[in-house]
Design a protein around this motif. Sequence first.
Motif, PDB file in Angstrom:
ATOM      1  N   ALA A 181       0.757  -1.162   0.024  1.00 39.96           N
ATOM      2  CA  ALA A 181      -0.011   0.028  -0.056  1.00 39.96           C
ATOM      3  C   ALA A 181       0.987   1.246  -0.028  1.00 39.96           C
ATOM      4  O   ALA A 181       0.446   2.349   0.535  1.00 39.96           O
ATOM      5  N   LYS A 183       2.516   4.611  -0.676  1.00 33.47           N
ATOM      6  CA  LYS A 183       1.826   5.692  -1.178  1.00 33.47           C
ATOM      7  C   LYS A 183       2.655   6.319  -2.501  1.00 33.47           C
ATOM      8  O   LYS A 183       3.969   6.361  -2.272  1.00 33.47           O
TER       9      LYS A 183
ATOM     10  N   VAL B  14      -7.067   1.903   3.172  1.00 35.63           N
ATOM     11  CA  VAL B  14      -6.024   2.182   2.340  1.00 35.63           C
ATOM     12  C   VAL B  14      -6.882   2.049   0.903  1.00 35.63           C
ATOM     13  O   VAL B  14      -7.530   0.981   0.619  1.00 35.63           O
ATOM     14  N   LYS B  16      -5.586   1.762  -2.082  1.00 35.50           N
ATOM     15  CA  LYS B  16      -5.013   0.686  -3.350  1.00 35.50           C
ATOM     16  C   LYS B  16      -4.101  -0.136  -2.446  1.00 35.50           C
ATOM     17  O   LYS B  16      -3.109   0.040  -2.407  1.00 35.50           O
ATOM     18  N   TYR B  17      -4.753  -1.291  -2.371  1.00 37.02           N
ATOM     19  CA  TYR B  17      -4.059  -2.295  -1.470  1.00 37.02           C
ATOM     20  C   TYR B  17      -3.875  -3.655  -2.363  1.00 37.02           C
ATOM     21  O   TYR B  17      -4.928  -4.094  -3.377  1.00 37.02           O
ATOM     22  N   TYR B  59       0.955   6.269  15.341  1.00 33.78           N
ATOM     23  CA  TYR B  59       1.326   5.830  14.150  1.00 33.78           C
ATOM     24  C   TYR B  59       0.751   6.753  12.776  1.00 33.78           C
ATOM     25  O   TYR B  59       1.121   6.172  11.787  1.00 33.78           O
ATOM     26  N   HIS B  62       2.946   8.221  10.349  1.00 36.08           N
ATOM     27  CA  HIS B  62       4.091   7.639   9.514  1.00 36.08           C
ATOM     28  C   HIS B  62       3.027   6.758   8.370  1.00 36.08           C
ATOM     29  O   HIS B  62       3.384   6.268   7.281  1.00 36.08           O
ATOM     30  N   LEU B  63       1.855   6.075   8.949  1.00 30.55           N
ATOM     31  CA  LEU B  63       1.121   5.166   8.112  1.00 30.55           C
ATOM     32  C   LEU B  63       0.464   6.143   6.939  1.00 30.55           C
ATOM     33  O   LEU B  63       0.462   5.804   5.816  1.00 30.55           O
ATOM     34  N   ALA B  64       0.078   7.392   7.014  1.00 32.76           N
ATOM     35  CA  ALA B  64      -0.375   8.054   6.146  1.00 32.76           C
ATOM     36  C   ALA B  64       0.949   8.559   5.143  1.00 32.76           C
ATOM     37  O   ALA B  64       0.331   8.584   3.699  1.00 32.76           O
ATOM     38  N   ASP B  65       1.780   8.991   5.500  1.00 34.50           N
ATOM     39  CA  ASP B  65       3.041   9.315   4.701  1.00 34.50           C
ATOM     40  C   ASP B  65       3.522   8.389   3.724  1.00 34.50           C
ATOM     41  O   ASP B  65       3.827   8.464   2.486  1.00 34.50           O
ATOM     42  N   LYS B  66       3.667   7.214   4.680  1.00 34.77           N
ATOM     43  CA  LYS B  66       4.364   6.225   3.765  1.00 34.77           C
ATOM     44  C   LYS B  66       3.648   5.244   3.390  1.00 34.77           C
ATOM     45  O   LYS B  66       3.878   4.370   2.329  1.00 34.77           O
ATOM     46  N   PHE B  67       2.421   4.892   3.603  1.00 35.75           N
ATOM     47  CA  PHE B  67       1.799   3.921   3.018  1.00 35.75           C
ATOM     48  C   PHE B  67       0.294   4.179   2.683  1.00 35.75           C
ATOM     49  O   PHE B  67      -0.555   3.366   2.390  1.00 35.75           O
ATOM     50  N   GLY B  68      -0.043   5.459   2.568  1.00 35.61           N
ATOM     51  CA  GLY B  68      -1.431   5.793   1.888  1.00 35.61           C
ATOM     52  C   GLY B  68      -2.567   5.405   2.975  1.00 35.61           C
ATOM     53  O   GLY B  68      -3.711   5.337   2.352  1.00 35.61           O
ATOM     54  N   VAL B  69      -2.431   5.320   4.229  1.00 31.84           N
ATOM     55  CA  VAL B  69      -3.533   5.075   4.802  1.00 31.84           C
ATOM     56  C   VAL B  69      -4.440   6.374   5.118  1.00 31.84           C
ATOM     57  O   VAL B  69      -3.556   7.208   5.545  1.00 31.84           O
TER      58      VAL B  69
END
Lengths: 184, 296
Positions: A181, A183, B14, B16-17, B59, B62-69
């Motif tokens: 996932a 970004k 998310v 796009k997973y 969290y 970090h989750l928003a910036d790196k993983f698009g949560v």
Amino acid sequence: MSSVSTRWSIIDSATAVHRVECQSLAQDADDGPADAALNGLDDQVVGYGLEARRAYDELKRTIGQVAGLLILAQAGGRRDAFDLPALRRAEAVQEEALDRVRRLAAPARLAAHRQRMLRAAELAGRALRALGDVAIVAGEIDLTQASNDLTRAYAVLQSTSESVFGMTMVDFRHACCTCGAMKR
Amino acid sequence: MSQYSIWVLEYSYVTKYHKSGVIYGAHNQGFVKLPYCYVLIKGNGHVAMVDIGYNNTDYGKHLADKFGVENWHSPREVLAGVGVKPEEIDTVFITHAHFDHFGNVEDFPNAKFFIQEREIAKWTWAMSLPDRLRWMMTAVDPGDIIRGLDLARQKRLTCVSGDLADALPGIDLHVAQDSHTFGSMWVTVRNDAASRTADNWVLAGDLVYVFDNIEGSGANVDVDTLYVPVGLAVGSQENLVMATEAMMKEVDYEARRVIPIHEERLSQRFPSRLMENGLLVTEICLADGETSKVAS
């Protein structure tokens, strides 16, 4: 530790989790301590960060492990929890982390960071030693001292977190709920 | 007679997973939206949750910036969608110790928590292992274990060993050892309280992410559907499949009664409402006398 060997260790661990096509791999390859995030940092800072990360990981695991043992003793009624060989391993890892922090050569501006890491390592050690003095009070196991020291150790260690060096409490790159996932 | 209402409450997602993370072996099949949810069970004098999400303070960025949560909202905001406050929660069932299920205990000050002892014991063991084995520590925050310890000291944490009937009246806990995690747990709500009931609901935790884990295509082996495990198991795929069978048996093989909380399409099977914050409330069932929270 050279940046090259660090990069390989990250990639090695990532491939154990993610599938070949997973975008996380692409990011891992460019997103570890060997990546552009470290551009502009002098070698001494980078060297400190990479070694500090090892101690951070050791302490993180020690704290989590001891907290788990305390839960098993407190909520699971597992009075045998502290006899487990795992406790001996926790002591060994904590001592290794403490030695590592003591050997850290911190640039002046990171001296306070090193001091906090040292404090976290010492508190984790105190928590482990407190387990040797656990008392039974009114038929209940008294874990107050160990719990308090451990909680403080976690709080201090958390304050040293630095994502540029991969010093985070959860490695999200390996988390099922974030895999793929990334970004873009 | 229905004792309990059940809602699935989305608290983040998310967009796009990778589908291969959701369905074992689904390589190069694109992306799905992955909602992050927890479950509210209300009735019979209790307000309970299955899992509690994660703490955005620790969290979120970090989750928003790196993983698009995206679009995380607090339990107070999310629970408001069904008229409940976090302080009203009296019981929480933690299906497993991943950060997005066990990462928010401080928001529920009056709840008693249940988790499998094996989940704690084996994570504890995993943390003692050398670095080359650290994959088994995936997605666990030592801070959650610390907060679990605090719960234990307050006598608000029960470590369950195996299955437990009537953790609350009509609500049973089941263990799926060495499956998604070492001691994953799933929950059955026997909504008419009978021991053999036609009104069971199963809350699957991460043992089932989506409908296709239960009703996957069986074309390759010439059957209509088959169980296809989720994409990640610390334990074995075999144990995931057998846990799915146990869940299905519990609902007399009526697949819609096994509720996967990461399923984007829940709203296609159950009444739902999109809240102003862009998060879905899905109403699985209503207790006698309860009013719908999704009806317009």
